[in-house]
Design a protein around this motif. Structure first.
Motif, PDB file in Angstrom:
ATOM      1  N   MET A 102       0.841  -1.179   0.000  1.00  0.00           N
ATOM      2  CA  MET A 102       0.000   0.000   0.000  1.00  0.00           C
ATOM      3  C   MET A 102       0.882   1.237   0.000  1.00  0.00           C
ATOM      4  N   ASN A 103       0.422   2.267  -0.637  1.00  0.00           N
ATOM      5  CA  ASN A 103       1.134   3.526  -0.647  1.00  0.00           C
ATOM      6  C   ASN A 103       0.443   4.479   0.330  1.00  0.00           C
ATOM      7  N   PRO A 104       0.899   4.512   1.617  1.00  0.00           N
ATOM      8  CA  PRO A 104       0.220   5.339   2.603  1.00  0.00           C
ATOM      9  C   PRO A 104       0.218   6.819   2.233  1.00  0.00           C
ATOM     10  N   ALA A 105       1.264   7.281   1.556  1.00  0.00           N
ATOM     11  CA  ALA A 105       1.316   8.691   1.182  1.00  0.00           C
ATOM     12  C   ALA A 105       0.161   9.046   0.250  1.00  0.00           C
ATOM     13  N   GLY A 106      -0.238   8.101  -0.581  1.00  0.00           N
ATOM     14  CA  GLY A 106      -1.354   8.331  -1.492  1.00  0.00           C
ATOM     15  C   GLY A 106      -2.688   8.490  -0.777  1.00  0.00           C
ATOM     16  N   TRP A 107      -2.798   7.980   0.427  1.00  0.00           N
ATOM     17  CA  TRP A 107      -4.038   8.043   1.189  1.00  0.00           C
ATOM     18  C   TRP A 107      -3.964   9.040   2.333  1.00  0.00           C
ATOM     19  N   GLN A 108      -2.811   9.651   2.544  1.00  0.00           N
ATOM     20  CA  GLN A 108      -2.644  10.563   3.672  1.00  0.00           C
ATOM     21  C   GLN A 108      -3.573  11.767   3.573  1.00  0.00           C
ATOM     22  N   ASP A 109      -3.653  12.397   2.407  1.00  0.00           N
ATOM     23  CA  ASP A 109      -4.532  13.563   2.256  1.00  0.00           C
ATOM     24  C   ASP A 109      -5.985  13.192   2.502  1.00  0.00           C
ATOM     25  N   PHE A 110      -6.402  12.046   1.965  1.00  0.00           N
ATOM     26  CA  PHE A 110      -7.775  11.585   2.180  1.00  0.00           C
ATOM     27  C   PHE A 110      -8.036  11.371   3.667  1.00  0.00           C
ATOM     28  N   ALA A 111      -7.107  10.707   4.350  1.00  0.00           N
ATOM     29  CA  ALA A 111      -7.289  10.421   5.773  1.00  0.00           C
ATOM     30  C   ALA A 111      -7.307  11.706   6.595  1.00  0.00           C
ATOM     31  N   VAL A 122      -6.432   5.129  11.618  1.00  0.00           N
ATOM     32  CA  VAL A 122      -5.789   3.874  11.185  1.00  0.00           C
ATOM     33  C   VAL A 122      -4.956   4.104   9.927  1.00  0.00           C
ATOM     34  N   LEU A 123      -5.523   4.837   8.975  1.00  0.00           N
ATOM     35  CA  LEU A 123      -4.805   5.090   7.720  1.00  0.00           C
ATOM     36  C   LEU A 123      -3.589   5.991   7.913  1.00  0.00           C
ATOM     37  N   LEU A 124      -3.620   6.830   8.940  1.00  0.00           N
ATOM     38  CA  LEU A 124      -2.504   7.743   9.180  1.00  0.00           C
ATOM     39  C   LEU A 124      -1.418   7.155  10.081  1.00  0.00           C
ATOM     40  N   ALA A 125      -1.719   6.060  10.775  1.00  0.00           N
ATOM     41  CA  ALA A 125      -0.707   5.456  11.644  1.00  0.00           C
ATOM     42  C   ALA A 125       0.449   4.953  10.776  1.00  0.00           C
ATOM     43  N   PRO A 126       1.667   5.328  11.113  1.00  0.00           N
ATOM     44  CA  PRO A 126       2.806   5.002  10.234  1.00  0.00           C
ATOM     45  C   PRO A 126       3.251   3.539  10.332  1.00  0.00           C
ATOM     46  N   ASP A 127       3.812   3.077   9.225  1.00  0.00           N
ATOM     47  CA  ASP A 127       4.524   1.799   9.149  1.00  0.00           C
ATOM     48  C   ASP A 127       3.715   0.572   9.558  1.00  0.00           C
ATOM     49  N   GLN A 128       2.437   0.567   9.223  1.00  0.00           N
ATOM     50  CA  GLN A 128       1.627  -0.620   9.499  1.00  0.00           C
ATOM     51  C   GLN A 128       1.563  -1.484   8.248  1.00  0.00           C
ATOM     52  N   TRP A 135      -2.051  -6.035   6.259  1.00  0.00           N
ATOM     53  CA  TRP A 135      -2.940  -6.939   6.982  1.00  0.00           C
ATOM     54  C   TRP A 135      -3.355  -6.349   8.333  1.00  0.00           C
ATOM     55  N   VAL A 136      -2.501  -5.537   8.947  1.00  0.00           N
ATOM     56  CA  VAL A 136      -2.851  -4.892  10.217  1.00  0.00           C
ATOM     57  C   VAL A 136      -3.919  -3.829   9.977  1.00  0.00           C
ATOM     58  N   ILE A 137      -3.712  -3.016   8.953  1.00  0.00           N
ATOM     59  CA  ILE A 137      -4.712  -1.990   8.621  1.00  0.00           C
ATOM     60  C   ILE A 137      -6.041  -2.656   8.282  1.00  0.00           C
ATOM     61  N   GLY A 138      -5.983  -3.735   7.506  1.00  0.00           N
ATOM     62  CA  GLY A 138      -7.201  -4.469   7.164  1.00  0.00           C
ATOM     63  C   GLY A 138      -7.905  -4.995   8.402  1.00  0.00           C
ATOM     64  N   THR A 139      -7.156  -5.562   9.315  1.00  0.00           N
ATOM     65  CA  THR A 139      -7.745  -6.085  10.556  1.00  0.00           C
ATOM     66  C   THR A 139      -8.377  -4.957  11.372  1.00  0.00           C
ATOM     67  N   GLU A 140      -7.713  -3.817  11.421  1.00  0.00           N
ATOM     68  CA  GLU A 140      -8.259  -2.677  12.159  1.00  0.00           C
ATOM     69  C   GLU A 140      -9.560  -2.177  11.523  1.00  0.00           C
ATOM     70  N   LEU A 141      -9.605  -2.142  10.196  1.00  0.00           N
ATOM     71  CA  LEU A 141     -10.838  -1.723   9.517  1.00  0.00           C
ATOM     72  C   LEU A 141     -11.972  -2.713   9.777  1.00  0.00           C
ATOM     73  N   ILE A 142     -11.658  -3.988   9.793  1.00  0.00           N
ATOM     74  CA  ILE A 142     -12.671  -5.007  10.114  1.00  0.00           C
ATOM     75  C   ILE A 142     -13.207  -4.771  11.519  1.00  0.00           C
TER      76      ILE A 142
END
Length: 178
Positions: free
Chosen positions: A1-10, A61-67, A70-77
């Motif tokens: 995943m590219n977290p930087a691509g989702w940072q503005d959205f988050a 969750v999306l802004l937490a660094p270095d996850q 699968w961790v982000i997915g579990t958190e969203l679930i």
């Protein structure tokens, strides 16, 4: 995943969630005496709060660094399941209301909307946990629908629509207003 691509959205989602939670608190505060004494209106306020908090936590969750994904997915679930549990509990509260009270809170009852929001959030987490980054694209409709539904609820707390007229079962019609 590219977290930087989702940072503005988050960041936008988190900021908007915070502002909308503030709106809800103002709306509820303005009608606190009416809401405090009514189980259905209190449950509707909690429903609206969940609609604003779920995207806020999702943004965190999306802004937490270095996850890992699968961790982000579990958190969203977990966010989707916890929100679903709260919304289902609220539904049980509403089922125990009198008919008149159910009419009063009917404007807040968007069961299909709530189910779609939570299912999409859980599906997003499942896809992401399985390595499918496209699952993140489901958080956009979750956020938009949650915000629109929650804003409508907050608006009704500020300016409730007139109560629906009861059906007359007798053979006489009420006199028209003069």
């Amino acid at each position: 995943m590219n977290p930087a691509g989702w940072q503005d959205f988050a960041e936008m989602t988190g900021g908007a969630s915070g502002a909308l939670i503030g709106l809800l608190f103002v709306a509820v505060s303005l009608n606190a005496s009416k809401i405090a004494g009514h189980h259905g209106l209190r449950a509707s306020a909690v429903q609206t709060l969940v609609l604003f908090i779920a995207p806020l936590v999702m943004a965190a969750v999306l802004l937490a660094p270095d996850q890992p994904d699968w961790v982000i997915g579990t958190e969203l679930i977990l966010i989707g399941l916890a929100s679903s549990w709260v919304l289902l509990s609220i539904r049980r509260v509403r089922q125990n209301l009198s008919d008149d009270d159910q009419l009063l809170v009917a404007i807040f009852n968007r069961r299909a909307t709530n189910v779609v929001i939570m299912l999409l959030l859980v599906a997003s987490g499942i896809l992401l946990a399985c390595g499918q980054n496209a699952g993140l694209y489901l958080v956009l409709p979750v956020t938009v629908v949650a915000f629109v539904s929650g804003v409508l609820n907050a608006w009704y707390f500020l300016l409730p629509p007139p109560p629906p007229e009861k059906q007359h079962t007798g053979g006489t019609q009420p006199a028209p207003p003069a």
